[in-house]
Design an enzyme around this catalytic site. Structure first.
Site, PDB file in Angstrom:
ATOM      1  N   HIS A   7     -56.190 -43.516 -34.584  1.00  0.00           N
ATOM      2  CA  HIS A   7     -56.582 -42.109 -34.586  1.00  0.00           C
ATOM      3  C   HIS A   7     -55.521 -41.243 -35.245  1.00  0.00           C
ATOM      4  O   HIS A   7     -54.383 -41.664 -35.432  1.00  0.00           O
ATOM      5  CB  HIS A   7     -56.879 -41.602 -33.171  1.00  0.00           C
ATOM      6  CG  HIS A   7     -55.697 -41.567 -32.254  1.00  0.00           C
ATOM      7  ND1 HIS A   7     -55.337 -42.644 -31.464  1.00  0.00           N
ATOM      8  CD2 HIS A   7     -54.798 -40.590 -31.981  1.00  0.00           C
ATOM      9  CE1 HIS A   7     -54.268 -42.329 -30.757  1.00  0.00           C
ATOM     10  NE2 HIS A   7     -53.912 -41.086 -31.051  1.00  0.00           N
ATOM     11  N   GLU A  43     -57.843 -33.664 -23.706  1.00  0.00           N
ATOM     12  CA  GLU A  43     -58.067 -34.284 -25.009  1.00  0.00           C
ATOM     13  C   GLU A  43     -59.510 -34.698 -25.195  1.00  0.00           C
ATOM     14  O   GLU A  43     -60.244 -34.929 -24.238  1.00  0.00           O
ATOM     15  CB  GLU A  43     -57.150 -35.473 -25.203  1.00  0.00           C
ATOM     16  CG  GLU A  43     -57.363 -36.587 -24.197  1.00  0.00           C
ATOM     17  CD  GLU A  43     -56.432 -37.753 -24.419  1.00  0.00           C
ATOM     18  OE1 GLU A  43     -56.680 -38.522 -25.362  1.00  0.00           O
ATOM     19  OE2 GLU A  43     -55.470 -37.885 -23.656  1.00  0.00           O
ATOM     20  N   GLN A  60     -58.210 -37.317 -32.511  1.00  0.00           N
ATOM     21  CA  GLN A  60     -57.864 -36.984 -31.131  1.00  0.00           C
ATOM     22  C   GLN A  60     -57.427 -35.521 -31.125  1.00  0.00           C
ATOM     23  O   GLN A  60     -56.432 -35.159 -31.747  1.00  0.00           O
ATOM     24  CB  GLN A  60     -56.721 -37.871 -30.632  1.00  0.00           C
ATOM     25  CG  GLN A  60     -56.293 -37.558 -29.217  1.00  0.00           C
ATOM     26  CD  GLN A  60     -55.071 -38.354 -28.803  1.00  0.00           C
ATOM     27  OE1 GLN A  60     -54.119 -38.497 -29.582  1.00  0.00           O
ATOM     28  NE2 GLN A  60     -55.078 -38.873 -27.598  1.00  0.00           N
ATOM     29  N   HIS A  84     -49.705 -36.401 -34.968  1.00  0.00           N
ATOM     30  CA  HIS A  84     -49.250 -37.781 -35.113  1.00  0.00           C
ATOM     31  C   HIS A  84     -50.336 -38.667 -35.728  1.00  0.00           C
ATOM     32  O   HIS A  84     -51.496 -38.293 -35.773  1.00  0.00           O
ATOM     33  CB  HIS A  84     -48.808 -38.361 -33.765  1.00  0.00           C
ATOM     34  CG  HIS A  84     -49.914 -38.517 -32.772  1.00  0.00           C
ATOM     35  ND1 HIS A  84     -50.318 -37.503 -31.922  1.00  0.00           N
ATOM     36  CD2 HIS A  84     -50.722 -39.576 -32.470  1.00  0.00           C
ATOM     37  CE1 HIS A  84     -51.310 -37.925 -31.164  1.00  0.00           C
ATOM     38  NE2 HIS A  84     -51.569 -39.183 -31.472  1.00  0.00           N
ATOM     39  N   GLU A 134     -47.678 -43.313 -33.355  1.00  0.00           N
ATOM     40  CA  GLU A 134     -48.054 -43.872 -32.063  1.00  0.00           C
ATOM     41  C   GLU A 134     -48.579 -45.284 -32.267  1.00  0.00           C
ATOM     42  O   GLU A 134     -49.294 -45.558 -33.231  1.00  0.00           O
ATOM     43  CB  GLU A 134     -49.141 -43.007 -31.416  1.00  0.00           C
ATOM     44  CG  GLU A 134     -49.563 -43.483 -30.046  1.00  0.00           C
ATOM     45  CD  GLU A 134     -50.626 -42.586 -29.413  1.00  0.00           C
ATOM     46  OE1 GLU A 134     -50.949 -42.830 -28.234  1.00  0.00           O
ATOM     47  OE2 GLU A 134     -51.142 -41.674 -30.087  1.00  0.00           O
TER      48      GLU A 134
END
Length: 145
Positions: A7, A43, A60, A84, A134
């Site tokens: 994502h 989220e 996300q 990110h 991530e």
């Protein structure tokens, strides 16, 4: 082994307004929503497409629920936008170890809980060409599940 872009995390001030924007503009629908108290966010995961390894790619959307969360601090400093990039893996511990062996700092000494019971860790942006990265192991790939 990294298997896909899991994502792209986007910091937003108003989750509902952001969901509406992506729905109207691109036709993306919410796949999953939750509040992650540990990370301090509300989220929504918007599914974009499936991938060859059976996973999917998502946007996300992240709205802070408290002023001390990483997302609240990011918004205060940078405003809304890409926060990110997340890569999917079958083994977040092994990928974290490989990254640290290559000289990249992990933000957490041990993986933490992510969206939908996933296991996550972050890699320091100063070691990843300026991008907060991530690593995500889906709950289905986690041995406890």
């Amino acid at each position: 082994m990294i298997t896909r872009i899991d994502h792209i995390g986007i910091a937003c001030r108003d989750l509902d307004a952001s969901i509406d924007f992506y729905r109207r503009t691109y036709g993306f629908e919410v796949f999953h929503q939750e509040v992650n108290e540990e990370q301090g966010v509300k989220e929504a995961m918007l599914r974009i497409s499936g991938t060859d390894d059976g996973g999917s790619s998502y946007l996300q959307l992240l709205e802070p629920i408290r002023p001390d969360s990483a997302i609240a601090k990011y918004l205060a400093k940078n405003g809304e936008g890409v926060h990110h990039v997340a890569f999917g893996t079958a083994d977040v511990r092994a990928e974290t170890a490989a990254a640290t062996d290559a000289g990249v700092r992990a933000l957490y000494p041990e993986p933490r809980r992510g969206t939908s019971g996933s296991t996550i860790n972050f890699l320091h942006p100063k070691d990843c060409q300026g991008i907060l990265t991530e690593l995500v192991q889906s709950a289905e790939a986690t041995p406890e599940h």
